[in-house]
Design a protein around this motif. Structure first.
Motif, PDB file in Angstrom:
ATOM      1  N   ALA A 129      -3.979  -8.406  -3.180  1.00  0.00           N
ATOM      2  CA  ALA A 129      -4.692  -8.470  -4.449  1.00  0.00           C
ATOM      3  C   ALA A 129      -5.966  -7.643  -4.346  1.00  0.00           C
ATOM      4  O   ALA A 129      -6.708  -7.505  -5.305  1.00  0.00           O
ATOM      5  N   ASP A 130      -6.209  -7.134  -3.164  1.00  0.00           N
ATOM      6  CA  ASP A 130      -7.409  -6.355  -2.913  1.00  0.00           C
ATOM      7  C   ASP A 130      -7.059  -4.888  -3.173  1.00  0.00           C
ATOM      8  O   ASP A 130      -6.345  -4.256  -2.405  1.00  0.00           O
ATOM      9  N   LEU A 131      -7.534  -4.371  -4.289  1.00  0.00           N
ATOM     10  CA  LEU A 131      -7.084  -3.044  -4.712  1.00  0.00           C
ATOM     11  C   LEU A 131      -7.528  -1.956  -3.741  1.00  0.00           C
ATOM     12  O   LEU A 131      -6.800  -0.997  -3.490  1.00  0.00           O
ATOM     13  N   ILE A 143      -7.854  -5.963  11.544  1.00  0.00           N
ATOM     14  CA  ILE A 143      -6.465  -6.095  11.088  1.00  0.00           C
ATOM     15  C   ILE A 143      -5.997  -4.775  10.484  1.00  0.00           C
ATOM     16  O   ILE A 143      -4.869  -4.325  10.732  1.00  0.00           O
ATOM     17  N   TRP A 144      -6.875  -4.126   9.729  1.00  0.00           N
ATOM     18  CA  TRP A 144      -6.508  -2.820   9.173  1.00  0.00           C
ATOM     19  C   TRP A 144      -6.207  -1.816  10.283  1.00  0.00           C
ATOM     20  O   TRP A 144      -5.252  -1.051  10.190  1.00  0.00           O
ATOM     21  N   LYS A 150      -5.705 -13.070  13.053  1.00  0.00           N
ATOM     22  CA  LYS A 150      -5.518 -12.086  14.123  1.00  0.00           C
ATOM     23  C   LYS A 150      -4.420 -12.540  15.079  1.00  0.00           C
ATOM     24  O   LYS A 150      -3.625 -11.726  15.566  1.00  0.00           O
ATOM     25  N   LEU A 151      -4.366 -13.839  15.313  1.00  0.00           N
ATOM     26  CA  LEU A 151      -3.305 -14.367  16.174  1.00  0.00           C
ATOM     27  C   LEU A 151      -1.930 -14.113  15.538  1.00  0.00           C
ATOM     28  O   LEU A 151      -0.984 -13.691  16.210  1.00  0.00           O
ATOM     29  N   ILE A 152      -1.858 -14.352  14.235  1.00  0.00           N
ATOM     30  CA  ILE A 152      -0.576 -14.137  13.539  1.00  0.00           C
ATOM     31  C   ILE A 152      -0.188 -12.659  13.585  1.00  0.00           C
ATOM     32  O   ILE A 152       0.959 -12.314  13.876  1.00  0.00           O
ATOM     33  N   VAL A 153      -1.168 -11.791  13.312  1.00  0.00           N
ATOM     34  CA  VAL A 153      -0.875 -10.357  13.337  1.00  0.00           C
ATOM     35  C   VAL A 153      -0.371  -9.962  14.723  1.00  0.00           C
ATOM     36  O   VAL A 153       0.647  -9.286  14.868  1.00  0.00           O
ATOM     37  N   HIS A 160      -0.996 -10.251   1.761  1.00  0.00           N
ATOM     38  CA  HIS A 160      -2.428 -10.556   1.748  1.00  0.00           C
ATOM     39  C   HIS A 160      -2.973 -10.684   3.169  1.00  0.00           C
ATOM     40  O   HIS A 160      -3.512 -11.726   3.533  1.00  0.00           O
ATOM     41  N   PRO A 161      -2.812  -9.631   3.987  1.00  0.00           N
ATOM     42  CA  PRO A 161      -3.124  -9.773   5.413  1.00  0.00           C
ATOM     43  C   PRO A 161      -4.595 -10.070   5.697  1.00  0.00           C
ATOM     44  O   PRO A 161      -4.904 -10.597   6.758  1.00  0.00           O
ATOM     45  N   THR A 162      -5.489  -9.737   4.781  1.00  0.00           N
ATOM     46  CA  THR A 162      -6.902  -9.988   5.094  1.00  0.00           C
ATOM     47  C   THR A 162      -7.531 -11.011   4.153  1.00  0.00           C
ATOM     48  O   THR A 162      -8.741 -11.087   4.040  1.00  0.00           O
TER      49      THR A 162
END
Lengths: 512, 381
Positions: free
Chosen positions: A467-469, A448-449, A417-420, A435-437
């Motif tokens: 990679a999360d479809l 994050i979404w 969350k800090l990076i986002v 791969h944000p989550t």
């Protein structure tokens, strides 16, 4: 789990209730699995699912906090890899650990040299033993050639021979196909079948589903640190396996109202990246991302996604053209690209996104060290950076005792969350979300979404690699499939199911 | 990767910070341990440990000894800062030794050859020294950036080359003149000398005027590293090269600049001695200060104040060892003590750090077990 393997013999490896915690995260939780003797047992899971930690535990490199390991029915407590070797476990690492300037024979005996009369080395008997092993398992290894003259496949066979020489009966292979070309993969699988025919047990770690299905006798799926299923490869398809790996417990990342505009924010033409071995890892990729658009790239990991991202960030040399708005940025440095408004949520936040041993406010500066409010001319504006870090902590709900704590002290979700928050500051025009989550808890994932959706609505162009479809389908306005470095399909996220996407990713089925 | 996986090098070079009381525990532990080892050595050689220490403290606290101590500490401090600049970025500049000797030699020759008004003359000599030190270091930096040669190897070899080059230059056909039965560069005239200061009550012994230079360098080092963008980039590269690259730092450029700065700082090492006492670079100019600098940088954990304490401790031990011979105690005991202190500081920090990790893990485990249900998260280990 017990019912999955019906056998009268004792399992070669049995794990129950294995839990391993690291500060801030649980890497493994209540792992249970049973590996039958003479089987190729595959362990599949996404990067970061906890496969490596589990293997390190089994090989004595980490000690579990809880749980029990049984080898051939006997409980064991490994303190170091040498204990594991003594128990007949051998590890073939993903990255070879061979000395190039020594012969195969010298490499194999290194560290357990046979002695003759006290000091002299008994190369004769070692050579004989290596030949024997090589013939028994049809490895085709010549003890007297220099390792530097061997190809990748042959080096891997030397690694396998090395652990067999030390008496291993249970082999752990960590992503053995990552470095191989397809023909070598076939050869390796031939060798593995030879090994299990002779009664050896193989634990095979991978995330390449088609390979796993073709070679494994049993499969255990790991997701988010724990074993979620044990399946028989004859009973599952690659699609079902992918679903097990990714899971569907997550909140759905729906984004339906289109915010896509006509203004192209980023345009990529004929982008190619060559690996040091001259292999083309990204091959002539072209796409446009418009303001307010999320472009998703689907693909099995290792098909060029990471290299594509690094090329766009200017961290890796590439051929082709990259335009940000009207400007050709292909020759720009990473810093200049960032200054021009490219935000970057890296795939591996520990390697590329954070200074773990530095306080949060210094991490706020990272990647933005030429911009306000972090700096004033050549000086770091400590007050400004601290104030803005406080803002990020509040707006992005980073759970932390304060902004002076080290980034390493936060959990994965809060680090992310800090990076986002950081990458969204300074009005980016284009964001790479890799791969944000990954590796974050469900709550942080939803947050994050939300942030990505809000930024998209405000006109941000986003390149989403995942990679999360479900995440890909739910967030993307446009979806492209990457396979072996090439864009092989365009998919409409409105009308595609994870199953269809899964088969497009493996190059098996037709895209929607 | 979390605090549990910081490398030994990170901890060795002080890039990992210890929190609260633990940061005090480490040096205290180290001094206690070093004292114990030295006592054992003294007992073995048949000398009473406590009395030896008493003798050293008595002598070391006399006004003249304090002056001597401050003077060597000045030099040591500059040497350690030169090393620390590289350390903060993971660069091991072993070549500080060669850099300062060559710099002092050439600066002395230039200083002796020209006559300029006072402050300008001093400034020129110091500038030349920094330039030579930086130039010599830049060879290793270029080799690393262009050809990937490890700076450890190249700087060690450049030390040897500097020694040979130095003796070739220090010849009457080139830069040297006969001074008594010694040869050295032409003495620097008064305009290029920096007078000492008799600031210690009770003695006429003068402290190097350039002690002020050491203070300025220390403050500059702190400000540069902690307050500037450049310093941020440098520390970021030292902490995580991959993260620095992703954030837009040009690592090759940073290597080049950091190495050159380290070399320029190395050029200053010989200045207090040259401009405050010798006025000529002769065969008996002090050598080996670069290596002392490495030890003190480790001791002070690259912190400007820590290094100051380290330099003072080192200088105290060196100065007070002079009295030991009179009491028929081998002065080499001091070298054993210095070695033990460095070693035990490294070990103590490692032990305290490990304690901190396990304490942290226990705390996390406890919190996860009692409070919120455990979340499984991918830990890339």
């Amino acid at each position: 789990m017990e019912g999955a393997v019906i056998s009268t013999s004792t399992p070669a490896v049995e794990l129950t209730g294995i839990t391993k915690r690291f500060p801030g995260v649980v890497a493994n939780r209540d792992i249970a699995m049973s590996v039958r003797q003479g089987h190729v047992h595959a362990i599949v899971g996404e990067n970061g699912a906890g496969k490596s930690t589990l293997m390190k535990i089994l090989y004595g490199m980490q000690r579990p906090d809880e749980g029990e390991i049984r080898i051939n029915g006997n409980g064991v407590h490994f303190r170091s890899p040498s204990d594991a070797i003594a128990a007949g476990i051998g590890m073939v690492h993903q990255h070879f650990m061979l000395a190039d300037n020594l012969t195969v024979l010298e490499n194999v005996v290194l560290g357990s040299e046979p002695r003759k009369g006290g000091i002299a080395l008994d190369f004769g008997s070692a050579r004989k033993k290596i030949k024997e092993i090589s013939d028994t398992y049809s490895l085709g290894v010549d003890p007297d050639v220099l390792v530097e003259d061997l190809g990748v496949g042959a080096r891997q066979r030397v690694e396998i021979l090395k652990v067999l020489y030390r008496g291993a009966r249970i082999l752990i292979l960590d992503e053995p196909t990552a470095v191989l070309v397809p023909q070598e993969v076939d050869e390796l699988f031939g060798n593995l079948r030879e090994l299990v025919r002779e009664g050896l047990t193989i634990i095979f770690i991978s995330h390449k589903l088609d390979e796993v299905l073709s070679v494994a006798d049993a499969i255990t799926v790991i997701r988010r640190g724990t074993t979620v299923a044990s399946v028989n490869p004859r009973d599952v398809t690659a699609r079902q396996l992918a679903e097990l790996m990714v899971g569907s417990e997550l909140p759905s990342p729906e984004t339906r109202e289109s915010t896509v505009t006509d203004v192209v924010a980023l345009s990529v033409r004929n982008l190619s990246v060559h690996s040091p071995g001259e292999r083309c890892v990204v091959d002539g990729v072209s796409f446009d991302i418009r303001k307010g658009e999320v472009l998703g790239i689907a693909g099995v990991e290792g098909n060029g996604q990471a290299e594509l991202v690094e090329a766009i960030m200017g961290m890796r040399p590439a051929d082709g053209e990259i335009r940000l708005g009207q400007e050709d940025i292909s020759t720009w440095s990473t810093l200049r690209r960032r200054e021009a408004g490219i935000g970057y949520i890296p795939e591996d936040r520990h390697r590329h996104g954070l200074l773990l041993e530095a306080p949060l406010w210094e991490n706020r500066i990272l990647g933005h060290q030429t911009r306000r409010p972090n700096v004033k001319g050549p000086w770091i504006d400590r007050a400004g950076a601290r104030r803005d870090t406080q803002r990020i902590v509040e707006q992005y709900d980073v759970r932390t005792p304060g902004i002076e704590v080290d980034a390493a002290a936060l959990s994965g979700g809060n680090q992310q969350k800090l990076i986002v928050g950081r990458e969204m500051s300074g009005d980016p025009v284009f964001l790479i979300a890799s791969h944000p989550t990954r590796g974050v808890d469900v709550g942080a994932q939803a947050a994050i979404w939300d942030h990505l959706r809000a930024a998209r609505a405000a006109g941000l162009a986003v390149l989403l690699i995942s990679a999360d479809l479900d995440e890909l389908i739910g967030l993307s306005d446009t979806l492209k499939v990457i396979l072996r470095g090439r864009i092989v399909a365009d998919v409409d996220p409105q009308n595609v199911t994870p199953e269809q996407l899964g088969s497009a990713m493996t190059g098996a089925g037709e895209a929607a | 990767m979390n605090s549990a996986e910081s490398t030994f090098t990170d901890r060795l070079l002080g890039r990992v910070r210890l929190s609260g009381l633990l940061s005090l525990a480490a040096p205290v532990l180290a001094v206690v341990f070093a004292g114990a080892v030295t006592s054992i050595v003294l007992l073995v050689s048949g000398d009473p440990p406590l009395e030896t220490l008493g003798v050293m403290i008595d002598y070391g606290t006399q006004p003249r000894s304090i002056g001597l101590m401050l003077n060597s500490a000045t030099t040591f401090y500059l040497a350690a800062i030169a090393v620390a600049i590289g350390f903060r970025m993971n660069l091991f500049n072993i070549g500080v030794d060669g850099q300062y000797r060559l710099a002092a030699l050439i600066a002395a020759a230039v200083g002796g050859a020209v006559v300029l008004p006072g402050p300008l003359h001093v400034a020129l000599i110091i500038f030349v020294a920094m330039l030579v030190g930086a130039g010599w270091a830049s060879i290793a930096a270029l080799l690393k950036v262009k050809r990937g040669v490890s700076e450890v190897i190249s700087t060690i070899m450049l030390n040897a080359i500097a020694t040979s080059l130095g003796s070739w230059l220090l010849n009457r056909e080139r830069l040297a003149v006969q001074v008594g039965n010694n040869i050295g560069t032409k003495p620097i005239p008064e305009s290029g000398q920096v007078p000492g200061m008799a600031i210690i009550p009770g003695t006429e012994y003068k402290v190097f005027g350039l002690i002020i230079l050491a203070v300025v360098v220390g403050v500059g080092y702190h400000v540069l590293l902690n307050r500037t963008r450049f310093g941020f980039d440098l520390r970021a590269t030292g902490r995580s090269e991959s993260a620095a690259v992703a954030s837009g730092v040009n690592v090759k450029k940073m290597v080049l600049i950091a190495m050159i700065m380290s070399g320029a700082a190395a050029g200053l090492i010989g200045m207090p001695q040259l401009l405050g006492a010798s006025y000529t670079y002769s065969l008996d100019f002090p050598t080996g200060l670069g290596f002392t600098g490495i030890a003190i940088a480790l001791l002070g954990r690259n912190h400007p104040v820590g290094i100051a304490f380290g330099a003072l401790l080192w200088a105290f031990l060196g100065t007070s060892s002079e009295i030991l011979q009179i009491h028929e105690i081998a002065p080499e005991i001091v070298q054993i003590m210095q070695g033990t202190i460095v070693l035990s500081v490294i070990i103590a920090y490692e032990l305290v750090h490990r304690y901190q990790i396990t304490a942290e893990q226990r705390r996390v485990s406890r919190e996860l077990a009692s409070g919120t249900p455990p979340r499984a998260e991918g830990a890339s280990v």
